[in-house]
Design a protein around this motif. Structure first.
Motif, mmCIF file in Angstrom:
data_model
loop_
_atom_site.group_PDB
_atom_site.id
_atom_site.type_symbol
_atom_site.label_atom_id
_atom_site.label_comp_id
_atom_site.label_asym_id
_atom_site.label_seq_id
_atom_site.Cartn_x
_atom_site.Cartn_y
_atom_site.Cartn_z
ATOM 1 N N TRP A 39 0.809 -1.217 0.000
ATOM 2 C CA TRP A 39 0.000 0.000 0.000
ATOM 3 C C TRP A 39 0.838 1.261 0.000
ATOM 4 C CZ3 TRP A 39 -5.022 -0.127 -1.002
ATOM 5 C CH2 TRP A 39 -5.715 -1.320 -0.776
ATOM 6 N N ASP A 40 0.345 2.276 -0.701
ATOM 7 C CA ASP A 40 0.981 3.591 -0.678
ATOM 8 C C ASP A 40 -0.100 4.635 -0.957
ATOM 9 O OD1 ASP A 40 2.862 5.536 -0.427
ATOM 10 O OD2 ASP A 40 4.050 4.977 -2.186
ATOM 11 N N ILE A 41 0.189 5.875 -0.635
ATOM 12 C CA ILE A 41 -0.738 6.977 -0.883
ATOM 13 C C ILE A 41 0.052 8.145 -1.463
ATOM 14 C CG2 ILE A 41 -2.335 8.634 0.130
ATOM 15 C CD1 ILE A 41 -2.905 6.626 2.328
ATOM 16 N N ALA A 42 -0.397 8.646 -2.595
ATOM 17 C CA ALA A 42 0.177 9.853 -3.188
ATOM 18 C C ALA A 42 -0.812 11.000 -2.987
ATOM 19 C CB ALA A 42 0.452 9.639 -4.669
ATOM 20 N N PHE A 43 -0.293 12.176 -2.699
ATOM 21 C CA PHE A 43 -1.161 13.338 -2.530
ATOM 22 C C PHE A 43 -0.359 14.603 -2.795
ATOM 23 C CE2 PHE A 43 0.652 11.983 1.443
ATOM 24 C CZ PHE A 43 1.089 13.146 2.064
ATOM 25 N N GLY A 44 -1.067 15.677 -3.101
ATOM 26 C CA GLY A 44 -0.378 16.923 -3.396
ATOM 27 C C GLY A 44 -1.354 18.046 -3.678
ATOM 28 N N SER A 45 -0.793 19.215 -3.966
ATOM 29 C CA SER A 45 -1.596 20.395 -4.263
ATOM 30 C C SER A 45 -0.800 21.318 -5.167
ATOM 31 C CB SER A 45 -1.991 21.125 -2.977
ATOM 32 O OG SER A 45 -0.824 21.548 -2.277
ATOM 33 N N SER A 46 -1.496 22.291 -5.759
ATOM 34 C CA SER A 46 -0.814 23.219 -6.662
ATOM 35 C C SER A 46 -1.574 24.533 -6.727
ATOM 36 C CB SER A 46 -0.700 22.627 -8.073
ATOM 37 O OG SER A 46 -1.971 22.549 -8.694
ATOM 38 N N ILE A 47 -0.876 25.550 -7.202
ATOM 39 C CA ILE A 47 -1.481 26.848 -7.494
ATOM 40 C C ILE A 47 -0.904 27.321 -8.816
ATOM 41 C CG2 ILE A 47 0.271 28.053 -6.108
ATOM 42 C CD1 ILE A 47 -1.887 30.179 -5.523
ATOM 43 N N THR A 48 -1.759 27.868 -9.680
ATOM 44 C CA THR A 48 -1.328 28.309 -10.997
ATOM 45 C C THR A 48 -2.023 29.607 -11.366
ATOM 46 O OG1 THR A 48 -1.213 27.694 -13.350
ATOM 47 C CG2 THR A 48 -3.113 26.907 -12.110
ATOM 48 N N ASN A 49 -1.420 30.361 -12.247
ATOM 49 C CA ASN A 49 -2.033 31.611 -12.694
ATOM 50 C C ASN A 49 -3.135 31.381 -13.722
ATOM 51 O OD1 ASN A 49 0.019 30.844 -14.664
ATOM 52 N ND2 ASN A 49 -0.432 32.810 -15.647
ATOM 53 N N ASP A 50 -3.195 30.159 -14.317
ATOM 54 C CA ASP A 50 -4.195 29.859 -15.343
ATOM 55 C C ASP A 50 -4.326 28.336 -15.470
ATOM 56 O OD1 ASP A 50 -5.938 29.912 -17.459
ATOM 57 O OD2 ASP A 50 -4.648 31.064 -18.808
ATOM 58 N N TYR A 51 -5.523 27.824 -15.237
ATOM 59 C CA TYR A 51 -5.765 26.389 -15.378
ATOM 60 C C TYR A 51 -6.124 26.109 -16.836
ATOM 61 C CZ TYR A 51 -8.293 21.908 -14.825
ATOM 62 O OH TYR A 51 -8.746 20.614 -14.954
ATOM 63 N N VAL A 52 -5.188 25.539 -17.592
ATOM 64 C CA VAL A 52 -5.383 25.263 -19.014
ATOM 65 C C VAL A 52 -5.480 23.759 -19.223
ATOM 66 C CG1 VAL A 52 -4.361 25.449 -21.311
ATOM 67 C CG2 VAL A 52 -4.213 27.371 -19.721
ATOM 68 N N PHE A 53 -6.538 23.329 -19.919
ATOM 69 C CA PHE A 53 -6.793 21.921 -20.189
ATOM 70 C C PHE A 53 -6.872 21.724 -21.699
ATOM 71 C CE2 PHE A 53 -10.008 18.460 -20.761
ATOM 72 C CZ PHE A 53 -9.297 17.416 -20.184
ATOM 73 N N LEU A 332 3.070 26.176 -9.396
ATOM 74 C CA LEU A 332 3.877 25.688 -8.268
ATOM 75 C C LEU A 332 3.109 24.545 -7.623
ATOM 76 C CD1 LEU A 332 6.316 25.943 -6.347
ATOM 77 C CD2 LEU A 332 4.937 27.527 -4.979
ATOM 78 N N SER A 333 3.756 23.380 -7.522
ATOM 79 C CA SER A 333 3.074 22.207 -6.975
ATOM 80 C C SER A 333 3.950 21.481 -5.970
ATOM 81 C CB SER A 333 2.668 21.256 -8.106
ATOM 82 O OG SER A 333 3.800 20.830 -8.837
ATOM 83 N N ALA A 334 3.298 20.706 -5.119
ATOM 84 C CA ALA A 334 3.974 19.837 -4.163
ATOM 85 C C ALA A 334 3.354 18.454 -4.278
ATOM 86 C CB ALA A 334 3.830 20.365 -2.749
ATOM 87 N N ASP A 335 4.191 17.418 -4.445
ATOM 88 C CA ASP A 335 3.719 16.053 -4.623
ATOM 89 C C ASP A 335 4.464 15.140 -3.664
ATOM 90 O OD1 ASP A 335 1.990 16.283 -7.240
ATOM 91 O OD2 ASP A 335 3.846 17.371 -7.642
ATOM 92 N N LEU A 336 3.716 14.345 -2.884
ATOM 93 C CA LEU A 336 4.308 13.475 -1.876
ATOM 94 C C LEU A 336 3.714 12.083 -1.946
ATOM 95 C CD1 LEU A 336 3.406 16.454 -0.445
ATOM 96 C CD2 LEU A 336 4.889 15.570 1.343
ATOM 97 N N THR A 337 4.465 11.113 -1.410
ATOM 98 C CA THR A 337 3.949 9.763 -1.206
ATOM 99 C C THR A 337 4.236 9.365 0.231
ATOM 100 O OG1 THR A 337 6.008 8.743 -1.986
ATOM 101 C CG2 THR A 337 4.259 9.084 -3.612
ATOM 102 N N ALA A 338 3.317 8.622 0.816
ATOM 103 C CA ALA A 338 3.443 8.257 2.222
ATOM 104 C C ALA A 338 4.643 7.360 2.480
ATOM 105 C CB ALA A 338 2.164 7.578 2.695
ATOM 106 N N MET A 339 4.984 6.480 1.542
ATOM 107 C CA MET A 339 6.052 5.502 1.745
ATOM 108 C C MET A 339 7.447 6.088 1.627
ATOM 109 S SD MET A 339 4.572 2.737 2.608
ATOM 110 C CE MET A 339 5.892 1.536 2.428
#
Length: 343
Positions: A39-53, A332-339
């Motif tokens: 088992w593992d868990i990945a999680f993170g968050s981000s902020i951007t000046n423009d969300y482009v898809f 700018l983003s931050a990405d982590l995994t529990a393991m």
């Protein structure tokens, strides 16, 4: 006596050597291997000046924040199952202010090839229908909400834009510096419009050697993507009823959206769990075709054939949108995994 003494000394030396050897064997005996925790868990968050898809802004060229949470189960070291929940702030024509994503799939790895197969659901709660008439162009009755609300520029938009896509992705790692990938997504109803959508792209990434910035821990990469979005015909809700002279006329059976190309290229800097990505994005959609596709609430233009600068076969009003044009994106983003990250 002297011979007996010598014999005793020799026996003592042999016995001591045997004991020492036995002690050495016990000292280097390997401990049992740790139990495999799949088992593992990945999680993170981000902020951007423009969300482009896929080359189109989802936030009206305004800042957006996002976060995700992804539990993972490693069946083996080469097969991973995963499910995820993500959210982002948006600014949609139907006034929905949040995107909620629910997704899941499997990631098998074969040597240098890493695959990813799954389903992704896009949910947009809080929307409001905008139409300004009691029936659509095919004569189908609409709700009181649709009849009451109308966008100033004449665009129409449904209350519910939620949809899902199935996808298949592959990434090939050449070495520590170069990676290449291909992606394929399909949905039977893009943004709930009734028009099928098929998106395919190729990607490339160069990662600078770890020695580039010495022992600072700073990393750098350059990456890019080229994709094409194919689109079908919407349902009658999005047919336009304008019949002014010089216009293409109504589309009672819906709008056959324009296919388009999109591309982006950028540079990123990494430090521990943080990534700063600076990117340029663009498409080849005209402002008129962009307006027909997005129903942009901020689109502007003139509805006369003489002065309208964004009149196209599927956008007879001349209203044009800049949601599909060139955009500079800083994220700018931050990405982590529990393991790993939390140990």
């Amino acid at each position: 006596m002297k011979k007996l003494a010598l014999l005793a000394t020799a026996l003592a030396m042999v016995s001591g050597s045997a004991l020492a050897a036995d002690l050495r064997v016990k000292a280097v005996k390997a401990p049992p291997p740790p139990a495999f925790d799949p088992w593992d868990i990945a999680f993170g968050s981000s902020i951007t000046n423009d969300y482009v898809f896929r080359g189109i802004t989802q936030s009206n060229h305004k800042p957006s924040v996002s976060a995700y949470f992804e539990p993972r189960y490693n069946v083996t070291k080469d097969v991973q199952l995963y499910a995820g929940l993500a959210g982002a702030s948006i600014s949609f024509p139907n006034r929905a202010a949040a995107e909620i994503d629910i997704y899941g799939g499997i990631r098998p790895t074969f040597g240098a090839f890493a695959f990813d197969f799954g389903v992704w659901g896009y949910l947009y709660p809080g929307g409001t229908c905008h139409y300004g008439a009691a029936v659509d162009t095919a004569g189908q009755p609409l709700s009181a909400e649709c009849a009451t609300n109308a966008l100033v520029n004449g665009n129409v938009i449904k209350k519910n834009l939620s949809f899902f896509e199935g996808y298949a992705k592959v990434n090939y790692t050449v070495n520590d510096m170069f990676q290449f990938g291909a992606n394929e997504y399909y949905t039977p109803s893009f943004l709930g419009s009734g028009a099928w959508g098929n998106y395919a792209s190729i990607t490339g990434k160069f990662t600078a050697p770890s020695s580039t910035f010495g022992s600072s821990g700073l990393g750098m990469y350059v990456s890019g993507e080229f994709g094409r979005q194919w689109l079908g015909t919407s349902d009658s809700f999005y047919g336009t009823g304008f019949t002014n002279p010089g216009f293409a006329g109504p589309f009672p059976n819906g709008i056959n959206y324009a296919d388009y190309n999109t591309w982006n290229i950028g540079v990123g800097f990494t430090y521990k769990v943080f990534t700063l990505d600076i990117r340029y994005s663009d498409t080849d959609l005209s402002k008129g075709d962009c307006n027909a596709f997005t129903s942009d609430f901020a689109a502007r233009g003139n509805i006369t054939a003489a002065s309208g600068t964004s009149i196209t076969a599927i956008n007879p009003t001349g209203v044009g949108s800049n949601w599909c044009g060139a955009a500079g994106i800083v994220k700018l983003s931050a990405d982590l995994t529990a393991m790993t990250s939390l140990k």
